[in-house]
Design a protein around this motif. Structure first.
Motif, PDB file in Angstrom:
ATOM      1  N   THR A 410      44.471  44.672  24.388  1.00 61.99           N
ATOM      2  CA  THR A 410      45.899  44.982  24.422  1.00 61.99           C
ATOM      3  C   THR A 410      46.738  43.779  24.821  1.00 61.99           C
ATOM      4  O   THR A 410      47.964  43.890  24.868  1.00 61.99           O
ATOM      5  N   GLY A 411      46.102  42.653  25.131  1.00 61.29           N
ATOM      6  CA  GLY A 411      46.838  41.462  25.531  1.00 61.29           C
ATOM      7  C   GLY A 411      45.876  40.332  25.842  1.00 61.29           C
ATOM      8  O   GLY A 411      44.657  40.529  25.920  1.00 61.29           O
ATOM      9  N   THR A 412      46.425  39.140  26.028  1.00 60.00           N
ATOM     10  CA  THR A 412      45.581  37.975  26.308  1.00 60.00           C
ATOM     11  C   THR A 412      44.893  38.133  27.662  1.00 60.00           C
ATOM     12  O   THR A 412      45.556  38.292  28.691  1.00 60.00           O
ATOM     13  N   HIS A 413      43.584  38.127  27.648  1.00 59.38           N
ATOM     14  CA  HIS A 413      42.816  38.232  28.898  1.00 59.38           C
ATOM     15  C   HIS A 413      41.356  37.888  28.616  1.00 59.38           C
ATOM     16  O   HIS A 413      40.929  37.768  27.463  1.00 59.38           O
ATOM     17  N   LEU A 414      40.575  37.727  29.697  1.00 58.77           N
ATOM     18  CA  LEU A 414      39.127  37.529  29.619  1.00 58.77           C
ATOM     19  C   LEU A 414      38.435  38.782  30.127  1.00 58.77           C
ATOM     20  O   LEU A 414      38.698  39.244  31.244  1.00 58.77           O
ATOM     21  N   HIS A 415      37.551  39.326  29.293  1.00 58.80           N
ATOM     22  CA  HIS A 415      36.677  40.424  29.734  1.00 58.80           C
ATOM     23  C   HIS A 415      35.336  39.797  30.120  1.00 58.80           C
ATOM     24  O   HIS A 415      34.609  39.269  29.277  1.00 58.80           O
ATOM     25  N   TYR A 416      35.014  39.847  31.415  1.00 61.21           N
ATOM     26  CA  TYR A 416      33.833  39.173  31.964  1.00 61.21           C
ATOM     27  C   TYR A 416      32.814  40.218  32.418  1.00 61.21           C
ATOM     28  O   TYR A 416      33.133  41.102  33.207  1.00 61.21           O
ATOM     29  N   GLU A 417      31.585  40.100  31.910  1.00 62.04           N
ATOM     30  CA  GLU A 417      30.514  41.036  32.256  1.00 62.04           C
ATOM     31  C   GLU A 417      29.336  40.293  32.856  1.00 62.04           C
ATOM     32  O   GLU A 417      29.060  39.140  32.506  1.00 62.04           O
ATOM     33  N   VAL A 418      28.620  40.985  33.756  1.00 61.52           N
ATOM     34  CA  VAL A 418      27.341  40.513  34.295  1.00 61.52           C
ATOM     35  C   VAL A 418      26.332  41.630  34.086  1.00 61.52           C
ATOM     36  O   VAL A 418      26.572  42.781  34.484  1.00 61.52           O
ATOM     37  N   ARG A 419      25.221  41.313  33.447  1.00 62.24           N
ATOM     38  CA  ARG A 419      24.167  42.297  33.199  1.00 62.24           C
ATOM     39  C   ARG A 419      22.853  41.795  33.794  1.00 62.24           C
ATOM     40  O   ARG A 419      22.491  40.638  33.625  1.00 62.24           O
ATOM     41  N   VAL A 420      22.168  42.699  34.495  1.00 61.39           N
ATOM     42  CA  VAL A 420      20.869  42.402  35.103  1.00 61.39           C
ATOM     43  C   VAL A 420      19.833  43.314  34.453  1.00 61.39           C
ATOM     44  O   VAL A 420      19.924  44.531  34.574  1.00 61.39           O
ATOM     45  N   GLY A 421      18.869  42.694  33.770  1.00 55.55           N
ATOM     46  CA  GLY A 421      17.877  43.494  33.060  1.00 55.55           C
ATOM     47  C   GLY A 421      18.490  44.342  31.964  1.00 55.55           C
ATOM     48  O   GLY A 421      17.999  45.438  31.674  1.00 55.55           O
ATOM     49  N   GLY A 422      19.611  43.876  31.366  1.00 51.92           N
ATOM     50  CA  GLY A 422      20.278  44.611  30.302  1.00 51.92           C
ATOM     51  C   GLY A 422      21.260  45.654  30.787  1.00 51.92           C
ATOM     52  O   GLY A 422      21.978  46.253  29.983  1.00 51.92           O
ATOM     53  N   LYS A 423      21.347  45.890  32.091  1.00 51.81           N
ATOM     54  CA  LYS A 423      22.242  46.902  32.652  1.00 51.81           C
ATOM     55  C   LYS A 423      23.439  46.227  33.288  1.00 51.81           C
ATOM     56  O   LYS A 423      23.297  45.293  34.071  1.00 51.81           O
ATOM     57  N   ALA A 424      24.640  46.711  32.958  1.00 48.35           N
ATOM     58  CA  ALA A 424      25.867  46.114  33.475  1.00 48.35           C
ATOM     59  C   ALA A 424      26.019  46.412  34.972  1.00 48.35           C
ATOM     60  O   ALA A 424      25.750  47.531  35.427  1.00 48.35           O
ATOM     61  N   VAL A 425      26.439  45.395  35.715  1.00 47.90           N
ATOM     62  CA  VAL A 425      26.743  45.545  37.143  1.00 47.90           C
ATOM     63  C   VAL A 425      28.136  44.985  37.394  1.00 47.90           C
ATOM     64  O   VAL A 425      28.705  44.297  36.539  1.00 47.90           O
ATOM     65  N   ASN A 426      28.673  45.278  38.571  1.00 46.48           N
ATOM     66  CA  ASN A 426      30.018  44.820  38.912  1.00 46.48           C
ATOM     67  C   ASN A 426      30.011  43.301  39.137  1.00 46.48           C
ATOM     68  O   ASN A 426      29.349  42.807  40.055  1.00 46.48           O
ATOM     69  N   PRO A 427      30.736  42.521  38.331  1.00 49.19           N
ATOM     70  CA  PRO A 427      30.741  41.062  38.527  1.00 49.19           C
ATOM     71  C   PRO A 427      31.281  40.639  39.886  1.00 49.19           C
ATOM     72  O   PRO A 427      30.922  39.578  40.404  1.00 49.19           O
ATOM     73  N   MET A 428      32.162  41.464  40.482  1.00 49.62           N
ATOM     74  CA  MET A 428      32.757  41.084  41.761  1.00 49.62           C
ATOM     75  C   MET A 428      31.726  41.061  42.880  1.00 49.62           C
ATOM     76  O   MET A 428      31.965  40.457  43.928  1.00 49.62           O
ATOM     77  N   ILE A 429      30.564  41.717  42.691  1.00 46.35           N
ATOM     78  CA  ILE A 429      29.511  41.666  43.704  1.00 46.35           C
ATOM     79  C   ILE A 429      29.072  40.215  43.895  1.00 46.35           C
ATOM     80  O   ILE A 429      28.913  39.733  45.030  1.00 46.35           O
ATOM     81  N   TYR A 430      28.888  39.497  42.788  1.00 44.78           N
ATOM     82  CA  TYR A 430      28.449  38.099  42.859  1.00 44.78           C
ATOM     83  C   TYR A 430      29.593  37.199  43.347  1.00 44.78           C
ATOM     84  O   TYR A 430      29.363  36.304  44.167  1.00 44.78           O
ATOM     85  N   ILE A 431      30.805  37.437  42.859  1.00 43.62           N
ATOM     86  CA  ILE A 431      31.923  36.576  43.238  1.00 43.62           C
ATOM     87  C   ILE A 431      32.240  36.732  44.724  1.00 43.62           C
ATOM     88  O   ILE A 431      32.442  35.755  45.442  1.00 43.62           O
ATOM     89  N   LYS A 432      32.249  37.986  45.228  1.00 45.96           N
ATOM     90  CA  LYS A 432      32.536  38.205  46.644  1.00 45.96           C
ATOM     91  C   LYS A 432      31.404  37.717  47.517  1.00 45.96           C
ATOM     92  O   LYS A 432      31.620  37.257  48.638  1.00 45.96           O
ATOM     93  N   ALA A 433      30.151  37.842  47.034  1.00 46.70           N
ATOM     94  CA  ALA A 433      29.005  37.393  47.846  1.00 46.70           C
ATOM     95  C   ALA A 433      29.038  35.889  48.069  1.00 46.70           C
ATOM     96  O   ALA A 433      28.548  35.392  49.086  1.00 46.70           O
ATOM     97  N   ALA A 434      29.626  35.161  47.120  1.00 48.26           N
ATOM     98  CA  ALA A 434      29.628  33.691  47.214  1.00 48.26           C
ATOM     99  C   ALA A 434      30.881  33.130  47.855  1.00 48.26           C
ATOM    100  O   ALA A 434      30.965  31.935  48.090  1.00 48.26           O
ATOM    101  N   LYS A 435      31.883  33.977  48.164  1.00 44.20           N
ATOM    102  CA  LYS A 435      33.156  33.422  48.627  1.00 44.20           C
ATOM    103  C   LYS A 435      33.031  32.756  49.999  1.00 44.20           C
ATOM    104  O   LYS A 435      33.838  31.886  50.325  1.00 44.20           O
ATOM    105  N   ASP A 436      32.020  33.145  50.827  1.00 42.96           N
ATOM    106  CA  ASP A 436      31.862  32.538  52.148  1.00 42.96           C
ATOM    107  C   ASP A 436      30.904  31.349  52.131  1.00 42.96           C
ATOM    108  O   ASP A 436      30.640  30.748  53.168  1.00 42.96           O
ATOM    109  N   VAL A 437      30.345  31.035  50.941  1.00 38.86           N
ATOM    110  CA  VAL A 437      29.362  29.947  50.854  1.00 38.86           C
ATOM    111  C   VAL A 437      29.913  28.786  50.040  1.00 38.86           C
ATOM    112  O   VAL A 437      29.803  27.623  50.456  1.00 38.86           O
ATOM    113  N   PHE A 438      30.509  29.041  48.886  1.00 39.26           N
ATOM    114  CA  PHE A 438      30.988  27.977  48.013  1.00 39.26           C
ATOM    115  C   PHE A 438      32.509  27.891  48.110  1.00 39.26           C
ATOM    116  O   PHE A 438      33.180  28.873  48.322  1.00 39.26           O
TER     117      PHE A 438
END
Length: 438
Positions: A410-438
């Motif tokens: 419906t507009g200009t944007h990025l749809h970002y997915e993370v899949r583990v073993g073929g199953k979609a998971v919430n990408p924010m889990i990885y982004i939030k987990a790394a915010k205190d390290v990187f």
């Protein structure tokens, strides 16, 4: 009864809506229309309903306009809040990266100190063994000399007694032999005394050197304790955040490290244990402590390799706004997170991997798929341009595409997915987990 009621109603209506006539005149004729009270009432009600509808519709439009204006203002405020938050996260990430580099420098310096300390400990141990051997030799020589001195003394006493016995009939030959024997014994006793004094002096010197060596060893042990303590604290500060990051992302750290270790076994793998002894003895407490630190350093190195291969990074470096999260949306599952930014905004790989798809795919539009280690796949959809091709190996932070509005969008944007073993998971889990390290 009904007629009376009708008459009363008609009379009441005539009071407010008297009968009227509308005349229609033409060139040849004149006619009129009779407006009875009931049609006038219906016309009044209709006109009132139209006016009320117009008032209500105008009010609704005005409220909608005011609400949309407030919504836009709220959206702008939210955007500014997100941008401020992202700037704060970026600053914190840079600070964490600087701390990590400083910690790495401290580790390298500590390793050099450990190497120097190990060399000094080995040299001190060699000197200590040499001193122990020298002291043993001196003690044996001293004991042997004391025995020889006692034997010479006994022989001298025996010879003196023999000379006294022979003194009753002395002769020139006997006196000469006695004098020679006495001279020999005196010289032997003098040599023995000199050697004894020399051995005593050497023993005292060896004891002083042993005391100096003990003081030096004590100093090295204190320095060793300080270095070990600093290393242990630095390792705790560096390893625990990485361990927490991977666990927060739902990854099995032991299996993950084993996978990385197998992949890099040709370039290192587990560090070889230190040994401060050359006799094949059991490792000392310091050696065990040093080996634990080396194992932690190996674990830290493996974690850093794994962090490059798991998607802990954000796919955008420019300003953006979160427009939709992971979860149910419009009655169906939304398997990713949407980031909105201007058309053509660069998109970057969130981890090292291999491109498995770079082209058009149904509702995704122009899509890039990247296969990472540990069974993880990332998808970047609705691109306007793609800068990689299938089979290409990419690194974390490498530009792979540009944001667009292709596919079901419906507009200009990025749809970002993370899949583990073929199953979609919430990408924010990885982004939030790394915010205190990187």
């Amino acid at each position: 009864m009904r007629t009376r009621m009708a008459i009363r109603v008609h009379t009441l209506l005539e009071k407010y809506f008297p009968e009227r006539r509308v005349f229609l005149k033409s060139d040849t004729d004149t006619r009129f229309i009779r407006l009875r009270p009931l049609p006038q009432l219906l016309a009044s009600l209709g006109a009132s309903a139209i006016v009320a509808w117009a008032i209500i519709a105008t009010a609704v439009l005005m409220m909608d306009s005011i609400g949309s204006g407030n919504f836009r203002e709220q959206a702008k405020r939210d955007q500014r809040t997100y941008e401020n938050r992202l700037n704060a996260l970026a600053s914190e990430r840079d600070m964490r990266a600087s701390e990590a580099l400083a910690a790495q420098d401290r580790f390298n310096s500590a390793l050099e100190q450990i190497s120097v300390m190990q060399s000094e400990l080995l040299a001190s141990e060699t000197r200590r063994r040499e001193l122990e051997t020298g002291i043993d030799v001196i003690q044996k020589t001293l004991r042997r000399t004391m025995k020889e001195r006692e034997t010479a003394r006994q022989e001298a006493e025996q010879l003196a007694l023999a000379l006294e016995d022979q003194g009753a009939t002395p002769g020139d030959q006997g006196e000469t032999a006695a004098d020679g024997t006495l001279d020999f014994l005196a010289a032997a006793l003098a040599d023995t005394a000199t050697e004894r004094d020399k051995i005593t002096e050497n023993a005292q010197t060896a004891l002083l050197q042993a005391d100096e060596m003990a003081a030096q060893i004590k100093f090295l042990e204190d320095r060793n304790e300080q270095i070990f303590r600093q290393l242990e604290e630095a390792m705790t500060i560096s390893v625990e955040p990485l361990d927490k990051m991977f666990r927060a992302a739902g990854l099995n750290t032991d299996s993950l490290l084993d996978t990385v270790r197998r992949g890099y076994s040709g370039q290192g793998g587990p560090l070889m244990p230190l040994s401060f002894s050359t006799r094949g003895e059991d490792p000392s407490p310091d050696a065990m402590r040093a080996n634990r630190i080396l194992n932690q350093m190996d674990r830290l190195n493996l974690y850093r390799i794994a962090a490059q291969k798991a998607p802990f990074s954000i796919p955008l470096k420019d300003s953006f706004r979160y427009t939709s999260g992971y979860g149910m949306r419009w009655g169906r599952m939304h398997n990713g997170t949407d980031f909105a930014a201007p058309h053509g905004t660069p998109i970057y790989a969130t981890a090292d991997g291999v491109v498995t798809h770079a082209g058009w795919l149904s509702g995704y539009g122009r899509l890039v798929k990247i296969q990472h280690e540990f069974g993880i796949e990332t998808r970047y959809a609705h691109n306007s341009q793609i800068f990689v091709k299938k089979g290409q190996r990419v690194s974390r932070g490498q530009k792979i595409s540009a944001m667009g509005n292709t596919g079901r969008s419906t507009g200009t944007h990025l749809h970002y997915e993370v899949r583990v073993g073929g199953k979609a998971v919430n990408p924010m889990i990885y982004i939030k987990a790394a915010k205190d390290v990187f």
